[in-house]
Design a protein around this motif. Sequence first.
Motif, PDB file in Angstrom:
ATOM      1  N   SER A 153      57.252  57.171  22.816  1.00 38.44           N
ATOM      2  CA  SER A 153      58.296  56.138  22.800  1.00 38.44           C
ATOM      3  C   SER A 153      59.654  56.719  23.188  1.00 38.44           C
ATOM      4  O   SER A 153      60.467  56.039  23.817  1.00 38.44           O
ATOM      5  N   MET A 202      59.885  56.753  26.893  1.00 37.28           N
ATOM      6  CA  MET A 202      60.175  55.422  27.434  1.00 37.28           C
ATOM      7  C   MET A 202      61.660  55.104  27.295  1.00 37.28           C
ATOM      8  O   MET A 202      62.274  54.555  28.220  1.00 37.28           O
ATOM      9  N   VAL A 203      62.264  55.471  26.169  1.00 35.62           N
ATOM     10  CA  VAL A 203      63.694  55.258  25.976  1.00 35.62           C
ATOM     11  C   VAL A 203      64.490  56.080  26.991  1.00 35.62           C
ATOM     12  O   VAL A 203      65.450  55.590  27.596  1.00 35.62           O
ATOM     13  N   GLU A 204      64.075  57.346  27.195  1.00 32.54           N
ATOM     14  CA  GLU A 204      64.748  58.194  28.176  1.00 32.54           C
ATOM     15  C   GLU A 204      64.720  57.552  29.560  1.00 32.54           C
ATOM     16  O   GLU A 204      65.735  57.502  30.265  1.00 32.54           O
ATOM     17  N   ASN A 205      63.560  57.033  29.951  1.00 33.00           N
ATOM     18  CA  ASN A 205      63.429  56.399  31.270  1.00 33.00           C
ATOM     19  C   ASN A 205      64.278  55.134  31.377  1.00 33.00           C
ATOM     20  O   ASN A 205      64.794  54.826  32.448  1.00 33.00           O
ATOM     21  N   ALA A 206      64.436  54.419  30.268  1.00 30.34           N
ATOM     22  CA  ALA A 206      65.272  53.217  30.285  1.00 30.34           C
ATOM     23  C   ALA A 206      66.754  53.571  30.336  1.00 30.34           C
ATOM     24  O   ALA A 206      67.548  52.852  30.943  1.00 30.34           O
ATOM     25  N   LEU A 207      67.139  54.687  29.723  1.00 31.74           N
ATOM     26  CA  LEU A 207      68.551  55.066  29.674  1.00 31.74           C
ATOM     27  C   LEU A 207      69.040  55.790  30.925  1.00 31.74           C
ATOM     28  O   LEU A 207      70.223  55.701  31.268  1.00 31.74           O
ATOM     29  N   LYS A 208      68.165  56.497  31.608  1.00 33.64           N
ATOM     30  CA  LYS A 208      68.581  57.286  32.781  1.00 33.64           C
ATOM     31  C   LYS A 208      69.390  56.476  33.788  1.00 33.64           C
ATOM     32  O   LYS A 208      70.449  56.927  34.215  1.00 33.64           O
ATOM     33  N   LEU A 257      71.201  53.954  33.315  1.00 32.79           N
ATOM     34  CA  LEU A 257      72.469  53.532  32.730  1.00 32.79           C
ATOM     35  C   LEU A 257      73.483  54.665  32.627  1.00 32.79           C
ATOM     36  O   LEU A 257      74.685  54.426  32.665  1.00 32.79           O
TER      37      LEU A 257
END
Length: 165
Positions: A115, A118-124, A126
């Motif tokens: 998880s 997944m957060v890292e991939n969503a934040l990159k 941004l």
Amino acid sequence: MFDAMTLDFLKQLAKGIAQQFGNDCEVVVHDLTSNNPDSSIVAIENGHVTSRKLGDGPSHVVLEALHGDRSNLKDHLNYLTKTHDGKILKSSTIYIRDENGDAVGIFAINYDITSLLMVENALKPLISTDQPEKEPERITQNVNDLLDELIEQSVRNVGKPVALM
């Protein structure tokens, strides 16, 4: 087999680490001295991470330990593993040694980072910029701050302290 006091300590340590880092942190103790290598797990916390339980068999790391020279084994720290159901784990394997230096057990930590990835991939997207990785520009509030910043930049660019410029 570990003596009762050692096993109790390892169980206490496993429980403390698992509680400190939560449900995504599995901590496993393997006994390598048993005559039955297919059931090396003698303590486990948060076994749901890898779907293992007390008495289950070894991973490939444990199998390697059983077949190799137990005095030359090196701890394997901070590496990635993957479970049968696709979870990505950050793992560490620490060998427990006897008085002769031979590995008699393993203390393993497996942290499910699926998880977090997944957060890292969503934040990159941004937080990334078009400029190469460098220190963010400082917003100055007055002329003195601006002069201090220019001096700091000069020191970084030249690579020498002000006194040696």
